[in-house]
Design an enzyme around this catalytic site. Structure first.
Site, short mmCIF file in Angstrom:
data_model
loop_
_atom_site.label_atom_id
_atom_site.label_comp_id
_atom_site.label_asym_id
_atom_site.label_seq_id
_atom_site.Cartn_x
_atom_site.Cartn_y
_atom_site.Cartn_z
N ARG A 139 -29.27 12.31 9.66
CA ARG A 139 -28.83 11.34 8.58
C ARG A 139 -29.60 10.19 8.51
NH1 ARG A 139 -22.36 11.68 7.40
NH2 ARG A 139 -22.26 13.96 7.05
N GLY A 142 -0.36 4.53 0.01
CA GLY A 142 -1.18 5.63 0.50
C GLY A 142 -0.64 6.38 1.64
N GLY A 154 0.75 -1.16 -0.11
CA GLY A 154 -0.04 0.18 -0.17
C GLY A 154 0.65 1.30 -0.01
#
Ligand SMILES: Cc1cc2nc3c(=O)[nH]c(=O)nc-3n(C[C@H](O)[C@H](O)[C@H](O)COP(=O)(O)OP(=O)(O)OC[C@H]3O[C@@H](n4cnc5c(N)ncnc54)[C@H](O)[C@@H]3O)c2cc1C
Ligand code: SF4
Ligand code: SF4
Ligand code: FES
Lengths: 354, 642
Positions: free
Chosen positions: B325, B20, B18
């Site tokens: 929400r 990120g 990864g």
């Protein structure tokens, strides 16, 4: 609201390929990348194409759409005419891997060669203080999403693989500019580096890169041009133009820059002002002694031998050169306007008036 | 044998899967600890999902409000997660994120500034003080670019010292890991393929850090990219690690569902605040039918009254579009399920017919421009089609809070970032993810390095495991009788979107599990057309089994948890239950079936629980826990008196 549209997509790999025709459904509000995804899910499951964010943020989906470098996810189908065929090809400047995917490693190599941020030695983390106005200039360049559209459009490398070694391209010019303008970067030679090692001199400010940048970064005006300006007292660019008016073609004591190829640059020789690249030099004393008016017998100072590097080669490439564009044919130590009496020039018409 | 001999092999001390924020920070740490480190990423270097984060990175630096400190941040995080967070992770996160942000400046990051030249911080939902360090609306880009450039600078150091940029840290971009390889219970390496060529590659390494991000691609409508197929979650499970909190996914009630070019992009709630109304396919403003009894008094009963509220809020009750929400999401969900949805499976959000074009442009400039530019949708002229959008997964690999080492029966495996679980509890606060990446990325990288140091001998990769991995990877290409991976992905997305979405019911969840079991059979027979070079169909075929197992975890855990909390809403159990707060649901893999066990949450240390008011704790804790708390307070009081 959906209609069949004609797409021509380049399919193939490094051994060759061609444009293939597809009829594909297009719905209102779609972008080119949506259509490519539909093709993948239907007629062409192995169609290779990069993408990630689908929101113009990652710079993965670069391709050439009707010949123009663009982001697939930001090119709306509604920008084409109803009957218009949409032609999609891979970025031309980089080697094809397959279909729309190209090998962009060139860019990562150039990124790796560009010297990194040099933190100030005596400021602890947390103590960095910068004003918003001062960071904004660099922030503009940090908006770059590395889509490499500017790299692919730049004519210096677009059809000139041979220039790739010596030329980093607009993306890395603005990286250098960003660091040059960073309030706390402790290196002071970013401009010189861009001139000497990144091939900034190849750029003749056509502004194509700025035109294609999806982030609307003013690559040329805010990045390249300021980087081309030499250290304050050596501004001369407009005078090259003046010089070409004064000397007739052929008479110009020009030192042309040899085709720029990397190699001769030894680290250090890059610093601006170490040697005169212009070849000849003018001796002001000799000039002062020259007679007023036109004297075709005036002795022009002899050119001095240029310095050579340790392999005995001329370092006369743009890479090792400390400024953009051709060097001043007059040498670095001449300021303009020259006193008229120093010029071997007679204006034909004015002369006639005498 | 021929297959394995042609596989490219690399030896590293630490392999980070990864690229990120979490992966890059982990790799930097491992390299700084002197370890030979590889970074592996499915996409190009610098393109990971982190680039999409806009809002900012939360860190209690106190630059804008000096009253902010780690205790306040800790409190906000626990509240946001409805007290289900691993308290130790929330504590470390709150304490360490300022340093991690400041450190980025030494790597060259340029955050927006305050007047006195410090890093500016902005307000964000759930954070008591302005706390998010930001760079316009591209904070994620700044974060990833900065880390990317730091790695380049480390490579430049290595180039000077060893003559090669790749001497101690190397990036393998467009490389997908499909399998972790074990030696007994120790990680021995990772196996995968280069997307470009389709060739296989084997990384032999004693320590692996997972930083693969989330799982959103299993949903029909998501803000996540193709990368988010839950690879890291699945790799961890198959290696013997455990996942927690998989039932908690963050959904936004109104994401665009149509046109496809903006599908998944969030529509801010202020569209409703500024007069936007929700309508079904009959053109009916349906929210009036969904006002729960508890809210009856605060919300308007007629359209006339609701409309008067915008100009005269003191004398009228609020329009029902402004319900919380989850109520809005539930209502949308019900309309769609009752067959009154829009063509793309959402409902209509109409502001065009209610406000003048000028007014819309003035009040919602960025919404207007975003949709105009991305989709040529003119929100002043036509209604939007919206529906619940999958955004973030709170669940993930169960890790040791301090080191990021995975629990379960595997050693040498670490996890950080969205792929790890616990930090955010049942709901993540905006901005807490980016700082989470940095704090726990650094920790995981550092601990992976010291784990590698402490090993007497390097674990060995077994040849037959590699051969099995090759076979699994090639299988979809060799079959031509199975279904297309795209069809299967669509079917999976339908199951998850419809049955394990934002509002869940027991019957639907059970149904989902049955359908996932069917899908599993079909996925086992998937076939991919074409060759091995950059073949997206083949890549998807391989990702499918990861998506499937992770979806099973989510469905199972969602069925088990009989309450509603944060990112898990059960229509049949609408209330939050203090006794469920004491439970983490842990998923593991037994053969290839997902096992679910209950595990008690660790008990918060007294000085940390002491940061909260009793009144607030009353909402979350059981009576016994509250009694403990009272005893604690009494003790402390006595100690003061002594
Ligand atoms: C639209 C949007 C807005 C957001 N805004 C915010 C915000 O404002 N603030 C905030 O804090 N958070 C925000 N988030 C959340 C945050 O961006 C993510 O949670 C975070 O970036 C995840 O980072 P990561 O390092 O865990 O993983 P990522 O950045 O997603 O990286 C995952 C990496 O793993 C690689 N990978 C995955 N699988 C494999 C495999 N099998 N083999 C090899 N490599 C693999 C991928 O290629 C990639 O490089 C937002 C998210 C979205 C979608
Ligand atoms: S302005 Fe310079 S860098 Fe930009 S495209 Fe033209 S030549 Fe290339
Ligand atoms: S400068 Fe603009 S065109 Fe060039 S890579 Fe960056 S975003 Fe793309
Ligand atoms: S997919 Fe990210 S820019 Fe187009």
């Amino acid at each position: 609201m959906s209609a069949k549209r004609q797409f021509r997509i380049w399919r193939g790999d490094e051994t060759g390929g061609d444009l293939q025709d597809y009829m594909v459904e297009v719905n209102e509000g779609e972008v080119v990348l949506d259509v490519i995804h539909r093709l993948q899910a239907t007629d062409a499951p192995d169609l290779a194409c990069r993408w990630n964010c689908k929101a113009g943020k990652c710079g993965s989906c670069s391709m050439e759409i009707n010949g123009k470098p663009r982001l697939g996810c930001m090119t709306r189908m509604s920008t084409f005419g109803d009957e218009e065929t949409v032609t999609v090809t891979p970025l031309r400047t980089f080697p094809v891997i397959r279909d729309l995917v190209t090998d962009v490693s060139f860019n990562y190599e150039k990124a790796r060669e560009t010297p990194a941020f040099a933190p100030p030695a005596d400021v602890a983390p947390g103590d960095y203080r910068m004003q918003q106005v001062d960071v904004e200039r660099s922030q503009e360049f940090r908006k770059c999403i590395e889509c490499f559209l500017c790299q692919t459009v730049c004519h210096v490398i677009r059809d000139h693989d041979e220039n790739k070694q010596a030329f980093s391209g607009p993306r890395y010019f603005i990286r250098a500019a960003e660091l040059d303008m960073h309030p706390l970067d402790s290196r002071t030679d970013r401009k010189e580096y861009a001139q000497a090692e990144q091939g900034l001199g190849f750029c003749n400010i056509t502004k194509c890169c700025t035109e294609v940048c999806p982030e609307h970064i003013k690559i040329t005006d805010n990045g390249i041009i300021p980087m081309k300006e030499r250290v304050v007292d050596r501004r001369y660019d407009p005078l090259v133009w003046l010089g070409s008016k004064i000397f007739r073609r052929g008479e110009t004591p020009q030192t042309s820059v040899t085709t720029a190829r990397q190699g001769s640059a030894t680290p250090g020789s890059a610093r601006g002002g170490v040697h005169s690249h212009a070849g000849g030099s003018h001796d002001p004393r000799a000039e002062a002694q020259a007679q007023s008016g036109v004297n075709w017998h005036r002795e022009v100072p002899h050119p001095t031998a240029p310095s050579v590097d340790d392999r005995g080669k001329l370092p006369l490439t743009e890479l090792t050169f400390d400024r953009a564009a051709a060097p001043s044919p007059f040498g670095d130590d001449v300021t303009f306007p020259l006193p008229p009496e120093h010029l071997n020039f007679a204006h034909p018409e004015q002369d006639n008036k005498h | 044998m021929t297959t394995t001999t042609r596989i490219e092999r690399h030896h590293y001390d630490v392999v980070v899967i990864g690229a990120g924020g979490a992966g890059l920070r982990a790799a930097i740490e491992a390299r700084l600890a002197g370890k030979k480190t590889a970074i592996i990423s499915k996409s190009l270097f610098g393109k990971a999902h982190t680039v999409m984060a806009e809002g900012g990175a939360a860190a209690a630096m106190g630059n804008v409000n000096s009253r902010d400190n780690w205790q306040v941040h800790f409190r906000d995080t626990m509240r946001g997660g409805k007290f289900l967070n691993n308290f130790r992770m929330a504590e470390l996160h709150a304490k360490e994120s300022p340093q991690r942000i400041w450190e980025l400046e030494t790597y060259g990051a340029l955050f927006d500034r305050t007047k006195d030249g410090k890093i500016s911080q902005r307000n964000f939902g759930g954070h008591e003080y302005p706390r998010l360090a930001h760079v316009g609306d591209r904070t994620g880009l700044e974060l990833i670019r900065t880390l990317q450039q730091k790695i380049v600078s480390l490579q430049q150091e290595d180039q000077r010292e060893f003559g090669s940029y790749d001497a101690r840290i190397r990036v393998f971009s467009e490389t997908t890991i499909t399998e972790l390889l074990l030696d007994g219970d120790r990680v021995a390496g990772a196996f995968g393929y280069y997307r470009e060529s389709g060739e296989f590659v084997l990384f032999e390494a004693p320590a692996v850090v997972l930083a693969t991000g989330g799982v959103g691609r299993s949903y029909k409508v998501t803000s996540n990219s193709w990368e988010y197929t839950g690879d890291g979650h699945a790799l961890a499970l198959r290696a013997g690690a455990t996942l927690i909190n998989m039932e908690f996914l963050q959904f936004h009630p109104t994401g665009m569902v149509w046109p496809p070019s903006v599908k998944g992009i969030l529509v801010t709630e202020s569209v409703r605040g500024d007069g936007g109304v929700l309508k079904n396919s009959d053109g009916k403003r349906f929210m009036f039918d969904y006002v729960p009894d508890v809210f009856r008094k605060q919300y308007a009963e007629t359209e006339e009254e609701a409309d008067r509220w915008y100009t005269d809020p003191d004398n009228n009750r609020r329009p029902p579009e402004l319900l919380p929400r989850d109520e809005v999401a539930r209502a949308i969900n019900s309309e769609v399920k009752a067959g009154r949805g829009s063509p793309a499976g959402g409902v209509f959000l109409d502001i065009a017919s209610r406000r003048s074009a000028d007014e819309i442009r003035r009040r919602l400039p960025s919404m207007y421009h975003q949709f105009k530019e991305l989709a040529d949708v003119d929100i002043t002229a036509e209604p939007m089609e919206v529906g619940p959008t999958c955004h973030y997964v709170m669940g993930g690999v169960e890790v040791d809070p301090d080191s990021g080492a995975a629990f379960g029966h595997v050693r040498g495996l670490f996890a950080a970032g969205e792929v790890s679980g616990g930090m955010h509890g049942s709901n993540r606060l905006g901005g807490n993810s980016l700082s989470d990446l940095l704090v726990f990325g650094k920790r995981a990288g550092g601990h992976a390095a010291s784990y590698a140091d402490g090993l007497a001998a390097r674990p060995k990769v077994a040849v037959d495991a590699v051969e099995a991995a090759v076979e699994t990877a090639l299988a979809p290409l060799q079959r031509d009788t199975g279904e297309s991976p795209y069809t299967l992905q669509q079917d999976l997305q339908v199951v998850m979107g419809d049955l394990v979405g934002i509002i869940r019911r027991e019957g639907e969840l059970a149904d989902a599990l049955r359908r996932l079991a069917e899908l599993r059979e079909r996925v086992a027979k998937v076939s991919a057309f074409g060759g091995r070079r950059y073949n997206p169909g083949w890549h998807l075929a391989l990702d499918l089994r990861n998506m499937l197992v992770v979806s099973e975890c989510t469905a199972k855990a969602a069925l088990e948890r009989q309450e509603s909390r944060g990112g898990h809403t059960r229509e049949d159990y609408p209330a939050m239950e203090p006794k469920w707060r004491q439970v983490n649901l842990v998923c593991s893999l037994d053969g290839d079936t997902v096992q679910l066990t209950r595990k008690p949450l660790p008990k918060m240390r007294p000085e940390l629980i002491g940061l909260f008011d009793r009144a607030e704790l009353g909402k979350y804790l059981t009576d016994e826990e509250l009694a403990d708390f009272d005893a604690l307070v009494a003790d402390a009081g006595e100690a003061d008196n002594r």
